[in-house]
Scaffold this motif. Structure first.
Motif, PDB file in Angstrom:
ATOM      1  N   ILE A 133       0.832  -1.202   0.000  1.00  0.00           N
ATOM      2  CA  ILE A 133       0.000   0.000   0.000  1.00  0.00           C
ATOM      3  C   ILE A 133       0.867   1.253   0.000  1.00  0.00           C
ATOM      4  CG2 ILE A 133      -0.167  -0.007   2.517  1.00  0.00           C
ATOM      5  CD1 ILE A 133      -2.825   1.250  -0.008  1.00  0.00           C
ATOM      6  N   PRO A 138      -3.775   6.747  -1.949  1.00  0.00           N
ATOM      7  CA  PRO A 138      -5.234   6.656  -2.110  1.00  0.00           C
ATOM      8  C   PRO A 138      -5.791   8.027  -2.479  1.00  0.00           C
ATOM      9  CG  PRO A 138      -4.514   5.567  -0.093  1.00  0.00           C
ATOM     10  CD  PRO A 138      -3.350   6.373  -0.592  1.00  0.00           C
ATOM     11  N   GLN A 141     -12.459   7.118  -2.650  1.00  0.00           N
ATOM     12  CA  GLN A 141     -13.372   5.993  -2.829  1.00  0.00           C
ATOM     13  C   GLN A 141     -14.543   6.487  -3.660  1.00  0.00           C
ATOM     14  OE1 GLN A 141     -15.046   4.245   0.701  1.00  0.00           O
ATOM     15  NE2 GLN A 141     -16.164   2.672  -0.440  1.00  0.00           N
ATOM     16  N   PHE A 273      -6.462   5.067  -7.057  1.00  0.00           N
ATOM     17  CA  PHE A 273      -5.138   5.190  -6.445  1.00  0.00           C
ATOM     18  C   PHE A 273      -4.156   5.725  -7.482  1.00  0.00           C
ATOM     19  CE2 PHE A 273      -7.437   2.078  -4.068  1.00  0.00           C
ATOM     20  CZ  PHE A 273      -6.994   2.181  -2.758  1.00  0.00           C
ATOM     21  N   PRO A 315      -8.815  12.375  -0.049  1.00  0.00           N
ATOM     22  CA  PRO A 315      -7.712  11.418   0.032  1.00  0.00           C
ATOM     23  C   PRO A 315      -7.420  10.945   1.450  1.00  0.00           C
ATOM     24  CG  PRO A 315      -7.173  13.145  -1.529  1.00  0.00           C
ATOM     25  CD  PRO A 315      -8.453  13.562  -0.857  1.00  0.00           C
ATOM     26  N   PHE A 318     -10.053   8.489   2.598  1.00  0.00           N
ATOM     27  CA  PHE A 318      -9.913   7.202   1.918  1.00  0.00           C
ATOM     28  C   PHE A 318      -8.723   6.433   2.479  1.00  0.00           C
ATOM     29  CE2 PHE A 318      -9.293   4.952  -2.429  1.00  0.00           C
ATOM     30  CZ  PHE A 318     -10.067   3.881  -2.001  1.00  0.00           C
ATOM     31  N   GLN A 319      -7.644   7.127   2.794  1.00  0.00           N
ATOM     32  CA  GLN A 319      -6.489   6.483   3.413  1.00  0.00           C
ATOM     33  C   GLN A 319      -6.889   5.817   4.724  1.00  0.00           C
ATOM     34  OE1 GLN A 319      -2.634   6.535   2.749  1.00  0.00           O
ATOM     35  NE2 GLN A 319      -3.348   4.786   3.941  1.00  0.00           N
ATOM     36  N   VAL A 322      -9.155   2.700   3.981  1.00  0.00           N
ATOM     37  CA  VAL A 322      -8.422   1.530   3.488  1.00  0.00           C
ATOM     38  C   VAL A 322      -7.665   0.850   4.628  1.00  0.00           C
ATOM     39  CG1 VAL A 322      -6.543   0.784   1.971  1.00  0.00           C
ATOM     40  CG2 VAL A 322      -8.269   2.373   1.119  1.00  0.00           C
TER      41      VAL A 322
END
Length: 341
Positions: A133, A138, A141, A273, A315, A318-319, A322
């Motif tokens: 990752i 990221p 989403q 991504f 971002p 979303f980070q 994830v």
């Protein structure tokens, strides 16, 4: 590889465009007015994009990720004025596509459109991967993908409770199919069995498994809402529950599994991504433009028709998502010793 070649159209209203709704865990979806202002300011500040953007999709043409990526790409092109090239790189449960993007220039012009296998399942199932990752940033989403728990229409279980009672009475006598060892459907079922203290025999498939479910050769399975809804509506299959914490608008009579198993949730997702090192202003612009797409009423309405849930996120959100999603799926994988050499 397909290319969208729009003319730059400032202020284009994308309200009638198709696509997707979702999960308020990330609930950072702005209103249309705010989203439009945000994306316009970000686009003007960064100057991104200036030339064609490649969208790498780790799924074959016609699949749910491919269809959604193409619809998103068409709308992104209309907003930004640059073409989007969709490239399908299939195989190895998203590994080939992820590696290709990880090794691409970090300029925002090669992006990965992927789903939860890449970062929430593969790192725990495979002993060694050619990416981590940390090789990615990221961006946002776009949507969540609920699963539907399915049995044949002639099956004796009318409810999830019936199925679980039978599984408790006959440990490992029932079986469930999946798209393969370590697939999202496999891990989602393992999570359900763990939560209910039941056991069934896993039957992994390399090819289509739904025909065997219809024929009664396997007892139960999960499938994505995008394909399951039509089967349920047509009477080809019966739905016992959905993996989202809430019932789906397209299957209002099908309970959420959480109504029987409190706290259960096992959605997949799709998101964008960029390679590590992509400038922050580029990532922020990408997210802002995407959020404007996701906020459009027409997009959201069409997505719900597919049984998908539009999300939209920054971002940073979303980070965080994830990281938490990988923790949850990883725990199930470790507890059930699901590995692929």
């Amino acid at each position: 590889m397909e290319t969208y070649r729009p003319q730059r159209q400032p202020g284009l209203d994308i309200g009638s465009s198709p696509v997707l709704r979702r999960r308020r865990v990330l609930g950072l979806l702005p209103s249309m007015a705010v989203a439009g202002l945000w994306s316009s300011m970000a686009h003007a500040h960064s100057g991104y994009p200036q030339h064609p953007v490649k969208l790498v999709v780790p799924a074959p043409p016609g699949s749910s990720p491919d269809v959604m990526a193409r619809q998103w790409g068409e709308r992104f092109s209309k907003l930004s004025g640059v073409p989007v090239l969709v490239e399908n790189k299939t195989g190895a449960t998203t590994i080939i596509a992820a590696q290709a993007v990880a090794n691409a220039p970090a300029d925002g012009y090669t992006l990965l459109w992927t789903f939860n296998n890449t970062f929430s399942i593969n790192p725990f199932v495979f002993r060694k991967l050619p990416y981590t990752i940390e090789d990615f940033v990221p961006a946002t989403q776009v949507l969540a993908v609920p699963f539907v728990l399915l049995v044949a229409p002639q099956a004796r279980w009318r409810t999830l409770g019936d199925l679980l009672d039978d599984a408790r009475a006959r440990p490992n006598a029932l079986n469930y199919g999946s798209a393969g060892m370590g697939s999202g459907f496999h891990v989602a079922m393992a999570r359900l069995l763990n939560a209910t203290g039941t056991s069934m025999t896993h039957v992994p498939y390399r090819d289509a498994f739904i025909p065997d479910l219809i024929a009664g050769r396997i007892d139960v399975t999960f499938d994505a809402s995008t394909t399951a809804i039509a089967q349920v509506r047509g009477g080809t299959l019966r739905a016992l529950g959905v993996s989202d914490p809430k019932r789906l608008e397209q299957l209002p009579d099908v309970p959420a599994i959480a109504e029987t198993v409190p706290g259960y949730s096992a959605n997949s997702w799709q998101g964008l991504f960029a390679p590590k090192g992509t400038p922050n202003d580029v990532v922020q612009t990408l997210a802002a433009l995407s959020n404007q797409i996701v906020a459009a009423p027409g997009f959201r309405s069409q997505v719900r028709e597919y049984g998908l849930l539009p999300v939209g996120s920054t971002p940073s959100a979303f980070q965080k998502f994830v990281t938490e999603d990988a923790r949850d799926w990883g725990r199930v994988i470790r507890d059930n010793r699901i590995t692929i050499d």
